[in-house]
Design an enzyme around this catalytic site. Structure first.
Site, PDB file in Angstrom:
ATOM      1  N   GLU A   1      -5.214   1.518   2.389  1.00  0.00           N
ATOM      2  CA  GLU A   1      -5.096   0.361   3.291  1.00  0.00           C
ATOM      3  C   GLU A   1      -5.219   0.779   4.746  1.00  0.00           C
ATOM      4  OE1 GLU A   1      -3.275  -2.730   5.853  1.00  0.00           O
ATOM      5  OE2 GLU A   1      -2.679  -0.625   5.619  1.00  0.00           O
ATOM      6  N   GLU A   2      -4.762   2.003   5.061  1.00  0.00           N
ATOM      7  CA  GLU A   2      -4.760   2.448   6.451  1.00  0.00           C
ATOM      8  C   GLU A   2      -6.126   2.936   6.925  1.00  0.00           C
ATOM      9  OE1 GLU A   2      -2.536   1.780   8.378  1.00  0.00           O
ATOM     10  OE2 GLU A   2      -0.574   1.785   7.427  1.00  0.00           O
TER      11      GLU A   2
ATOM     12  N   ASP B   1       6.150   0.682   7.185  1.00  0.00           N
ATOM     13  CA  ASP B   1       4.730   0.418   6.904  1.00  0.00           C
ATOM     14  C   ASP B   1       4.203   1.374   5.844  1.00  0.00           C
ATOM     15  OD1 ASP B   1       2.146  -0.508   7.049  1.00  0.00           O
ATOM     16  OD2 ASP B   1       1.658   0.546   8.898  1.00  0.00           O
TER      17      ASP B   1
ATOM     18  N   ASP C   1      -0.395   4.430   1.094  1.00  0.00           N
ATOM     19  CA  ASP C   1      -0.777   5.400   2.117  1.00  0.00           C
ATOM     20  C   ASP C   1      -0.084   5.093   3.442  1.00  0.00           C
ATOM     21  OD1 ASP C   1      -2.352   3.035   2.255  1.00  0.00           O
ATOM     22  OD2 ASP C   1      -3.880   4.057   3.447  1.00  0.00           O
TER      23      ASP C   1
ATOM     24  N   HIS D   1       0.831  -1.208   0.000  1.00  0.00           N
ATOM     25  CA  HIS D   1       0.000   0.000   0.000  1.00  0.00           C
ATOM     26  C   HIS D   1       0.859   1.249   0.000  1.00  0.00           C
ATOM     27  CE1 HIS D   1       0.465   0.837   4.383  1.00  0.00           C
ATOM     28  NE2 HIS D   1       0.372  -0.471   4.549  1.00  0.00           N
TER      29      HIS D   1
END
Length: 445
Positions: A158-159, A124, A94, A92
């Site tokens: 995704e977040e 991340d 974001d 991802h």
């Protein structure tokens, strides 16, 4: 091409790939893709960056949006065996918010200092995005083709809910993932040090389901000075207390059973799954790899009630971060019915499935072998993620998901604490290790 050697292994990737993974990580971090939820994010600049790096290597990217500015990138690399199932490799774009005042460096500087890349997304998961780009560009330079088709996906959102990212791709663009039966993404194959000289590399083969709950208590509004036996705040507080204090029973999935068995074998401990808590105590620090996934969980996180101190409101609301293991959602629901009681209603504010992946598959064996080639001193073990990833949405397409974003980390480097934490960073050598391992795995997966 001359092959270098590293730690007794044949070097497949070239020096340029090692340089690029660091540069790409830094440059992606500088692109602020903070996802504050509620649609407040714009991943397009990062998506365009990833697409440009692919196009430079002759890989045709497709950019897709459900909402303007919330951009995803998908590309396919043809394998040598057209009969083989395709493999999805995804990351991802974001990141979660970061308060610059709390950091040692600016969170969107991408600064490389003393062999470490700093910034939001360093673990991340812009590091993995950079690894993917560095590996496939290296293949293009060397004329390498993997055994099976590799589908690349760089996702938005995704977040938060994933509605603009993997959910959108799975629901509206399934054809792009034709033939994919398995996928790999974040949160696996990182070094876990037990403090006694042992190094573990846990590969994720499952995720707990997401059950974010909204609780609503209703009662009789009134004056704060009067007796009120139907106080919505009191009813809510009692329900929240019951939920937060609840001791969930053991629920061992196949992945968690395998993790406990393999960890116990490393320590020479008899595997007694009739007393898991005692076994966890014997595992010491290594218990951290499994202790959050032997049970469901429910943690109250938000409260919202009232508007004036002397007014009893007629409604009060709370939110709970609930997580449930594969096969236990029915129990999770019935337990919440009981804990909330007759005066409090609950519903899912957000729900996603729990996942389970086999640890006896050829793909898992390939990941294990790739890690052990470059970290022969490490013990590769399966584990279940306590949270969730985009693999949940891609599972709608029948894609079995694993967590595999390899990093060799020094002792004292608290990888898990840096997820969504202050001073997120990743060592340059960890990125180099990741590129080597990912390359080795994907070539023959």
């Amino acid at each position: 091409m001359t092959r270098a050697t590293t730690g007794g292994t044949s070097e497949s990737v070239d020096a340029r790939a090692l340089d690029e993974v660091v540069r790409f990580t830094s440059e992606l971090i500088r692109i602020d893709t903070t996802n504050r939820g509620g649609g407040d994010c714009r991943e397009r600049p990062a998506a365009e960056y990833a697409a440009a790096r692919l196009a430079e290597a002759g890989i045709e990217p497709t950019l897709l949006e459900r909402t303007k500015g919330r951009t995803n990138v998908v590309a396919r690399i043809a394998g040598t065996d057209p009969s083989a199932d395709a493999l999805l490799v995804h990351g991802h774009l974001d990141v979660v918010p970061a308060e610059a005042a709390d950091w040692s460096v600016h969170p969107f500087s991408g600064e490389v200092r003393d062999g470490v890349v700093w910034g939001r997304g360093a673990v991340d998961m812009k590091n993995m995005d950079a690894m993917i780009l560095a590996v496939v560009r290296d293949w293009a330079r060397q004329g390498v083709r993997p055994r099976r088709d590799i589908v690349l996906a760089f996702t938005a959102d995704e977040e938060a809910s994933a509605e603009d990212g993997s959910g959108f791709l799975a629901d509206r663009h399934a054809a792009l993932f034709e033939g994919c039966t398995e996928g790999v993404s974040e949160s696996g194959a990182f070094t876990f040090h037990d403090g006694a000289g042992r190094q573990f590399y846990p590969i994720a083969a499952g995720e707990r389901g997401t059950g974010w709950l909204k609780l609503t208590a209703r009662g009789r509004a009134g004056h704060g000075s009067k007796v009120n036996r139907e106080n919505a705040v009191t009813r809510l507080a009692e329900a929240v207390t019951r939920i937060g204090a609840h001791e969930w029973p053991l629920c061992l999935t196949p992945t968690v059973r395998a993790a406990l068995t393999e960890l116990a074998a490393v320590y020479g401990i008899e595997t007694d799954l009739s007393d898991v808590d005692a076994l966890l105590d014997k595992l010491g620090p290594a218990a951290e790899l499994v202790e959050a996934t032997v049970r469901n969980s429910s943690n109250p996180t938000m409260l919202d009630a009232g508007y004036k101190v002397n007014v009893i409101p007629g409604q009060a609301v709370a939110y709970v971060d609930g997580r449930f293991l594969h096969g236990s959602e029915d129990e999770f629901r019935s337990t919440l019915d009981r804990l909330t009681g007759p005066d409090v209603d609950w519903e899912f504010a957000h729900r996603e499935v729990a996942l389970q992946a086999p640890v006896d598959s050829a793909t898992y064996a390939g990941m294990r072998a790739a890690v052990q080639e470059f970290a022969p001193e490490g013990h590769v073990v399966p584990y279940c993620m306590s949270g969730g990833t985009d693999a949940k949405q891609f599972s709608r397409l029948g894609i079995t998901g694993y967590g595999f974003a390899p990093l060799r980390l020094p002792e004292g480097f608290d990888y898990q604490a840096l997820f969504h934490g202050v001073d997120e960073r990743v060592p340059v050598e960890a990125l180099h290790f990741g590129v080597r391992v990912l390359d080795r795995f994907l070539r023959t997966a």
